[in-house]
Write a protein that holds these residues in place. Structure first.
Motif, mmCIF file in Angstrom:
data_model
loop_
_atom_site.group_PDB
_atom_site.id
_atom_site.type_symbol
_atom_site.label_atom_id
_atom_site.label_comp_id
_atom_site.label_asym_id
_atom_site.label_seq_id
_atom_site.Cartn_x
_atom_site.Cartn_y
_atom_site.Cartn_z
ATOM 1 N N THR A 21 34.833 -135.033 29.742
ATOM 2 C CA THR A 21 33.955 -133.924 30.119
ATOM 3 C C THR A 21 34.542 -133.148 31.302
ATOM 4 O O THR A 21 35.432 -133.637 32.002
ATOM 5 N N ASP A 22 34.012 -131.960 31.529
ATOM 6 C CA ASP A 22 34.448 -131.159 32.667
ATOM 7 C C ASP A 22 34.228 -131.901 33.976
ATOM 8 O O ASP A 22 35.060 -131.843 34.885
ATOM 9 N N TRP A 34 29.740 -135.792 47.037
ATOM 10 C CA TRP A 34 28.962 -134.720 46.423
ATOM 11 C C TRP A 34 27.718 -134.455 47.252
ATOM 12 O O TRP A 34 27.033 -135.377 47.678
ATOM 13 N N ARG A 35 27.446 -133.174 47.502
ATOM 14 C CA ARG A 35 26.237 -132.796 48.238
ATOM 15 C C ARG A 35 25.002 -133.299 47.499
ATOM 16 O O ARG A 35 24.953 -133.281 46.275
ATOM 17 N N LYS A 36 23.997 -133.702 48.275
ATOM 18 C CA LYS A 36 22.740 -134.152 47.691
ATOM 19 C C LYS A 36 21.653 -133.092 47.812
ATOM 20 O O LYS A 36 20.663 -133.132 47.097
ATOM 21 N N GLU A 37 21.884 -132.145 48.753
ATOM 22 C CA GLU A 37 20.908 -131.080 48.963
ATOM 23 C C GLU A 37 21.608 -129.737 49.002
ATOM 24 O O GLU A 37 22.744 -129.636 49.479
ATOM 25 N N ASP A 38 20.923 -128.693 48.530
ATOM 26 C CA ASP A 38 21.496 -127.350 48.601
ATOM 27 C C ASP A 38 21.282 -126.781 50.005
ATOM 28 O O ASP A 38 20.728 -127.453 50.887
ATOM 29 N N ASP A 39 21.695 -125.547 50.212
ATOM 30 C CA ASP A 39 21.604 -124.931 51.539
ATOM 31 C C ASP A 39 20.173 -124.774 52.031
ATOM 32 O O ASP A 39 19.941 -124.631 53.232
ATOM 33 N N ASN A 40 19.219 -124.793 51.133
ATOM 34 C CA ASN A 40 17.806 -124.653 51.500
ATOM 35 C C ASN A 40 17.117 -125.999 51.682
ATOM 36 O O ASN A 40 15.907 -126.052 51.897
ATOM 37 N N GLN A 94 23.481 -132.486 38.143
ATOM 38 C CA GLN A 94 24.006 -131.172 38.498
ATOM 39 C C GLN A 94 24.886 -131.196 39.746
ATOM 40 O O GLN A 94 25.384 -130.167 40.172
ATOM 41 N N ARG A 95 25.071 -132.352 40.332
ATOM 42 C CA ARG A 95 25.794 -132.449 41.600
ATOM 43 C C ARG A 95 27.307 -132.337 41.460
ATOM 44 O O ARG A 95 27.971 -131.826 42.353
ATOM 45 N N VAL A 135 31.220 -130.153 46.230
ATOM 46 C CA VAL A 135 32.194 -131.092 46.790
ATOM 47 C C VAL A 135 32.125 -131.018 48.314
ATOM 48 O O VAL A 135 32.119 -129.938 48.895
ATOM 49 N N ILE A 136 32.058 -132.187 48.944
ATOM 50 C CA ILE A 136 32.115 -132.252 50.405
ATOM 51 C C ILE A 136 33.259 -133.191 50.805
ATOM 52 O O ILE A 136 33.556 -134.164 50.104
#
Length: 95
Positions: free
Chosen positions: A2-3, A22-28, A36-37, A43-44
């Protein structure tokens, strides 16, 4: 593959050790669903001294991996065909 698997593999091959996550939260502050992560945007870098590669660099590494897989499969198919006809194999086909 998979991608997401290609992305993970490409990142893992860019530097040694576990350098990314992988980030667990978006900027908000909203939770990013686990399914979807695994995207470039999430990527962090978790290891000091490493900078996040550009998306173009990651895409190039993914293409390199895909090209190597294609070459391996082509050599496998070609080698099998040559074995049936008695032709000499190349070193790549032997491997």
């Amino acid at each position: 593959m998979t991608d997401k698997e290609y992305l993970n593999m490409a990142l893992a091959r860019m530097y040694s050790g576990q350098w990314f996550g992988w980030r667990k939260e978006d900027d908000n502050g909203n939770k990013i669903p686990n399914d979807q992560r695994m995207t470039y945007e999430n990527v962090i870098v978790i290891k000091d001294g490493i900078t996040k590669p550009t998306e173009a660099e990651v895409d190039a590494k993914i293409q390199e991996i895909k090209d190597a897989e294609t070459e391996h499969e082509n050599n496998r198919v070609s080698g099998k065909a040559k074995l049936k006809t008695g032709e000499a194999l190349t070193d790549a086909e032997v491997e």
